[in-house]
Design a protein around this motif. Structure first.
Motif, mmCIF file in Angstrom:
data_model
loop_
_atom_site.group_PDB
_atom_site.id
_atom_site.type_symbol
_atom_site.label_atom_id
_atom_site.label_comp_id
_atom_site.label_asym_id
_atom_site.label_seq_id
_atom_site.Cartn_x
_atom_site.Cartn_y
_atom_site.Cartn_z
ATOM 1 N N PRO A 30 0.829 -1.210 0.000
ATOM 2 C CA PRO A 30 0.000 0.000 0.000
ATOM 3 C C PRO A 30 0.864 1.261 0.000
ATOM 4 N N GLY A 31 0.451 2.224 -0.804
ATOM 5 C CA GLY A 31 1.170 3.489 -0.889
ATOM 6 C C GLY A 31 2.252 3.521 -1.952
ATOM 7 N N CYS A 32 2.481 2.420 -2.641
ATOM 8 C CA CYS A 32 3.531 2.350 -3.666
ATOM 9 C C CYS A 32 2.997 2.559 -5.083
ATOM 10 N N GLU A 33 1.704 2.828 -5.212
ATOM 11 C CA GLU A 33 1.082 2.935 -6.533
ATOM 12 C C GLU A 33 1.695 4.050 -7.383
ATOM 13 N N GLU A 34 1.916 5.208 -6.803
ATOM 14 C CA GLU A 34 2.458 6.334 -7.568
ATOM 15 C C GLU A 34 3.863 6.045 -8.077
ATOM 16 N N GLU A 35 4.696 5.463 -7.243
ATOM 17 C CA GLU A 35 6.047 5.115 -7.678
ATOM 18 C C GLU A 35 6.006 4.045 -8.768
ATOM 19 N N THR A 41 5.439 3.717 -16.509
ATOM 20 C CA THR A 41 5.046 4.563 -17.635
ATOM 21 C C THR A 41 6.133 4.690 -18.703
ATOM 22 N N PRO A 42 7.389 4.969 -18.361
ATOM 23 C CA PRO A 42 8.408 5.060 -19.412
ATOM 24 C C PRO A 42 8.638 3.717 -20.126
ATOM 25 N N PRO A 92 15.482 0.496 -14.611
ATOM 26 C CA PRO A 92 14.995 1.133 -13.377
ATOM 27 C C PRO A 92 13.746 0.443 -12.817
ATOM 28 N N PHE A 93 12.855 0.003 -13.695
ATOM 29 C CA PHE A 93 11.652 -0.702 -13.259
ATOM 30 C C PHE A 93 12.014 -2.033 -12.613
ATOM 31 N N TRP A 94 12.844 -2.838 -13.290
ATOM 32 C CA TRP A 94 13.236 -4.153 -12.754
ATOM 33 C C TRP A 94 13.969 -4.005 -11.422
#
Length: 123
Positions: A30-35, A41-42, A92-94
């Motif tokens: 919870p709370g990690c949605e924005e990150e 997105t990229p 960065p995502f991984w």
């Protein structure tokens, strides 16, 4: 300008038998949605320009806003495994994803059999 994937593909040159769809389910802390969105997105924006990319749709669970499903279809499984998964724009995502997850992600692989789409999208 429409991207190549926005138009009907020539099934003679790339038949559905070679296409592959991944359904990835992700449950975030919870709370990690924005990150998560900021990192994903990229990746989605870059994937759109890959020659074997067909489509992707990100879904959010209406009963659990920290749970997501990504549906993505590619024209060639070998290309996904050998090339796409190693693109630098994914790093960065991984690298960050394990710290955002509340449970291991689930990845399913499917073979598309039929496609029915409209060009109108309400979102």
């Amino acid at each position: 300008m429409k991207h190549r994937a926005d138009f009907h593909r020539d099934e003679k040159s790339r038949g559905p038998a070679k296409d592959v769809t991944f359904i990835v389910t992700v449950a975030l802390k919870p709370g990690c949605e924005e990150e998560f969105f900021g990192l994903l997105t990229p990746v989605l924006d870059a994937m759109r320009h890959e020659p074997t990319f067909i489509n992707a749709v990100l879904h959010q669970d209406p009963e659990d806003p920290s749970r997501f499903m990504l549906y993505e279809t590619w024209a060639d499984l070998d290309d996904v495994v050998q090339v796409q998964m190693h693109r630098t724009y994914r790093k960065p995502f991984w690298d960050r994803l394990p710290d955002l997850l509340r449970e291991p992600r689930r990845i399913e692989t499917w073979t598309p059999m039929r496609r029915d789409f409209t060009f109108f999208a309400s979102w």
